[in-house]
Design an enzyme around this catalytic site. Structure first.
Site, PDB file in Angstrom:
ATOM      1  CG  HIS A  74     -35.927 -28.330 -26.099  1.00 41.42           C
ATOM      2  ND1 HIS A  74     -35.687 -27.266 -26.460  1.00 41.42           N
ATOM      3  CD2 HIS A  74     -37.285 -28.190 -25.654  1.00 41.42           C
ATOM      4  CE1 HIS A  74     -36.438 -26.166 -26.363  1.00 41.42           C
ATOM      5  NE2 HIS A  74     -37.427 -26.865 -25.737  1.00 41.42           N
ATOM      6  CD  GLU A 232     -30.898 -23.338 -29.755  1.00 38.27           C
ATOM      7  OE1 GLU A 232     -30.460 -24.422 -30.419  1.00 38.27           O
ATOM      8  OE2 GLU A 232     -32.004 -23.072 -29.405  1.00 38.27           O
TER       9      GLU A 232
HETATM   10 ZN   LIG Z   1     -33.762 -26.788 -27.243  1.00 37.29          ZN
END
Ligand SMILES: [Zn+2]
Length: 352
Positions: A74, A232
């Site tokens: 991302h 994360e």
């Molecule tokens: Zn991500």
């Protein structure tokens, strides 16, 4: 779409300077869609730029670990890109010994240049061949990333341990700011060694995925039998605005893994483990989740709380402590609006 950002351009001498400075991230952002591949033969390793944002290091000494570090799948998740770039720079500067085979991937560079999660398609929904059904930059890039990983694992010693950490940051806050998604293992056991590594890396929670997906970590886990995770690491911020001291634990464990070719021997003891108990689906246009706008992942509810409602259904929380992750109602009818999770004991996991 900003077409100029997707246009190929030639590598100029200034960009070569960035490679010589061992700043792969700056080079990749300056060449977001393409760079000529090249291999440098050093005394200690063969170092190859496979494509823009993809570097492979093959140490001359036998290595027993094949490690993939990916970041920026991302584009706006910059902290992990900066972290990995610094580690790679230290390896290339020979300030950090590289005892593992190493593949570094920066995923979505055109989106990173725009400060966006993606240009047209969320890249982390395009793996395990899903990219073949789509067109555009992100599907092409996903296909290239898959091939780089498949070749990397296939070219290593058969007995080498395969590991892949796909590093992200999140837009939404979380009760556990650092957590991982453990891809669905299809009855394979969980790795206690990896859980130990994750805890030593400052990871507070593990979400056990319950089904096949088209994420990058599932691709490496299921198709290449790697110990692979979506990691994360806290909240999104722009380039240069990240406080990398917040990532000091994983910075240390990754560097130790790369230099010593070893995982920590201490088993995990505190890490929280959650399993998926229900999938919430948006079943109608008026589907609503009864949560605050600043809802944090892993927030739990009282039993009986009406968490969702539409003209077709409602969802009552089953048990005290059941929690919600990844809520999202801004999507088409029929898609996933969230996952209900429940804590399970670490000791109860089938580990090897
Ligand atoms: Zn991500």
């Amino acid at each position: 779409m900003a077409l100029n950002i997707l246009t190929r351009r030639q590598v100029c001498p200034e960009d070569d300077f960035l490679i010589e400075q061992h700043d792969l991230l700056a080079f990749s952002l300056a060449n977001p869609t393409h760079a000529e591949g090249k291999t440098q033969d050093h005394e200690w390793a063969d170092i190859s730029l496979l494509e823009t944002g993809i570097v492979r290091i093959e140490p001359k000494q036998d290595a027993t670990i094949s490690l993939v570090l990916s970041a920026g799948i991302h584009g706006n998740e910059t902290a992990p890109m900066e972290l990995v770039n610094q580690i790679l720079k230290d390896v290339l500067d020979m300030a950090l010994t590289c005892s593992v085979r190493l593949l570094v991937i920066f995923g979505n560079l055109p989106a990173a240049n725009l400060g966006q999660r993606f240009i047209e398609i969320n890249m982390n929904r395009l793996f395990s061949g899903a990219w073949k059904k789509e067109e555009g930059f992100e599907p092409q890039r996903a296909g290239l990333i898959e091939k780089s990983i498949a070749d990397f694992f296939a070219d290593g010693p058969q007995e080498a341990q395969r590991i892949h950490y796909d590093l992200h940051t999140a837009i939404r806050g979380s009760k556990y700011p650092k957590f991982v998604v453990y891809p669905y293992l299809h009855e394979r056991p969980y790795s206690s060694e990896q859980l130990g590594f994750l805890e030593a890396s400052g990871i507070e929670a593990v979400l056990l995925s319950h089904q096949s997906t088209t994420t990058l970590s599932y691709f490496s886990s299921e198709l290449h039998q790697a110990d692979a995770f979506t990691v994360e690491l806290g909240q999104v911020a722009g380039f240069g605005q990240n406080d990398l001291t917040k990532l000091s634990e994983i910075n240390k464990t990754l560097r130790h893994l790369i230099s010593a070719s070893a995982l920590p021997s201490k088993a995990a003891a505190q890490i929280k483990v959650f399993q998926v108990i229900d999938v919430l689906n948006k079943d109608a246009q008026d589907y609503q989740l009864n949560i605050d706008a600043d809802f944090e992942n892993f927030t739990s509810f009282d039993a009986g709380f009406k968490l969702s409602q539409s003209n077709l259904s409602h969802y009552l929380v089953q048990q005290e402590g059941d929690a919600l992750v990844f809520p999202n109602t801004k999507l088409p009818i029929g898609q996933r609006a969230g996952l209900m999770v429940r804590e399970v004991s670490l000791a109860a996991l089938n580990q090897v």
